[in-house]
Write a protein that holds these residues in place. Structure first.
Motif, PDB file in Angstrom:
ATOM      1  N   MET A 174      53.295 -34.651  27.953  1.00  0.00           N
ATOM      2  CA  MET A 174      51.945 -35.074  27.584  1.00  0.00           C
ATOM      3  C   MET A 174      51.385 -34.154  26.502  1.00  0.00           C
ATOM      4  O   MET A 174      50.749 -34.605  25.539  1.00  0.00           O
ATOM      5  CB  MET A 174      51.034 -35.061  28.809  1.00  0.00           C
ATOM      6  CG  MET A 174      51.349 -36.134  29.832  1.00  0.00           C
ATOM      7  SD  MET A 174      50.290 -35.960  31.298  1.00  0.00           S
ATOM      8  CE  MET A 174      50.899 -37.325  32.301  1.00  0.00           C
TER       9      MET A 174
ATOM     10  N   SER B 198      52.840 -41.255  35.235  1.00  0.00           N
ATOM     11  CA  SER B 198      51.521 -40.701  34.909  1.00  0.00           C
ATOM     12  C   SER B 198      50.568 -40.870  36.084  1.00  0.00           C
ATOM     13  O   SER B 198      49.774 -39.971  36.389  1.00  0.00           O
ATOM     14  CB  SER B 198      50.948 -41.389  33.668  1.00  0.00           C
ATOM     15  OG  SER B 198      51.730 -41.107  32.522  1.00  0.00           O
TER      16      SER B 198
ATOM     17  N   TRP C 207      47.785 -30.830  28.274  1.00  0.00           N
ATOM     18  CA  TRP C 207      47.949 -31.794  27.190  1.00  0.00           C
ATOM     19  C   TRP C 207      46.669 -32.040  26.410  1.00  0.00           C
ATOM     20  O   TRP C 207      46.709 -32.314  25.208  1.00  0.00           O
ATOM     21  CB  TRP C 207      48.505 -33.106  27.707  1.00  0.00           C
ATOM     22  CG  TRP C 207      47.631 -33.879  28.655  1.00  0.00           C
ATOM     23  CD1 TRP C 207      47.734 -33.908  30.008  1.00  0.00           C
ATOM     24  CD2 TRP C 207      46.538 -34.748  28.320  1.00  0.00           C
ATOM     25  NE1 TRP C 207      46.769 -34.734  30.544  1.00  0.00           N
ATOM     26  CE2 TRP C 207      46.023 -35.270  29.535  1.00  0.00           C
ATOM     27  CE3 TRP C 207      45.936 -35.141  27.125  1.00  0.00           C
ATOM     28  CZ2 TRP C 207      44.945 -36.144  29.577  1.00  0.00           C
ATOM     29  CZ3 TRP C 207      44.860 -36.023  27.169  1.00  0.00           C
ATOM     30  CH2 TRP C 207      44.377 -36.516  28.381  1.00  0.00           C
TER      31      TRP C 207
END
Length: 229
Positions: free
Chosen positions: A87, A24, A176
């Motif tokens: 995500m 991430s 996301w």
């Protein structure tokens, strides 16, 4: 054992919480050191080194050496695309982390997704380009129209230089936070690069947030959204 791609290995690599945090963090598009990634992952530097070795062996991250320093980055745009889709899926299914503080609204408003613009601003841009016919959707495929080529050339993007690599010119990417589409691919990267070059916005230090100035946001609205290049 059945033939075909082994998705379980990829799932195991991504599924570990520390490795998920590392990946991430690398969605910022920046190459980071093991020390920086240890802070993101919340584990010791020694443990981080082991996670990075597994991610590199699995083809999800690559190592960039500069002198005596080693930096880590996502291997390519395909890895970033899969992570952004995951995500999106996690958000859609309600698997959300607890969000606190003022940074989250800014992150949702405009952020970097690997190397292109995401969040509210990214979706606003995509919708405007589709509405004006500059981008053409054909199922999951995305292409640039003749009008779009003229528009982006007038905007200052040299399109001929974008079609020389393996990455697609333009690609859909699921967002996301908004669960809608924004623009990725070489064109998405070029647009964000031009936004930075024009001084409309800048990356906040150590963050994926893209912060627009007041005048830069107006230019973004007038030129990219309204289409007055």
């Amino acid at each position: 054992m059945k033939d075909g791609p082994d998705i379980s290995r990829i799932g195991q690599l991504i599924g570990d919480p520390a490795r998920a945090n590392i990946l991430s963090a690398l969605m910022s598009g920046k190459a980071l050191t093991a020390t920086e990634l240890a802070q993101e992952a919340g584990v010791t530097p020694q443990t981080t080194s082991g996670h990075l070795a597994k991610l590199a062996d699995g083809g999800l991250v690559r190592i960039r050496k500069q002198g005596r320093h080693r930096y880590y980055a996502l291997t390519d745009d395909e890895v970033a695309s899969v992570l952004e889709s995951l995500m999106h899926l996690a958000a859609m299914k309600g698997h959300l982390r607890t969000r606190t503080g003022p940074r989250d609204p800014a992150l949702r408003r405009a952020r970097v997704c690997y190397d292109h613009l995401a969040g509210d601003k990214g979706i606003q841009l995509y919708d405007a380009l589709i509405k004006r016919g500059h981008l053409i959707e054909t199922g999951d495929d995305l292409s640039l129209s003749a009008e779009g080529e003229t528009f982006f050339s007038n905007f200052g993007i040299e399109l001929s230089s974008l079609s020389t690599g393996r990455r697609p010119m333009c690609r859909q990417c699921l967002d996301w936070s908004e669960r809608r589409t924004h623009l990725a691919g070489m064109l998405g990267k070029a647009v964000l690069d031009e936004i930075y070059l024009r001084g409309w916005a800048k990356r906040e230090p150590n963050s994926r947030i893209v912060a627009f100035s007041q005048s830069g946001e107006k230019q973004f609205e007038d030129i990219l959204i309204a289409g007055t290049t």
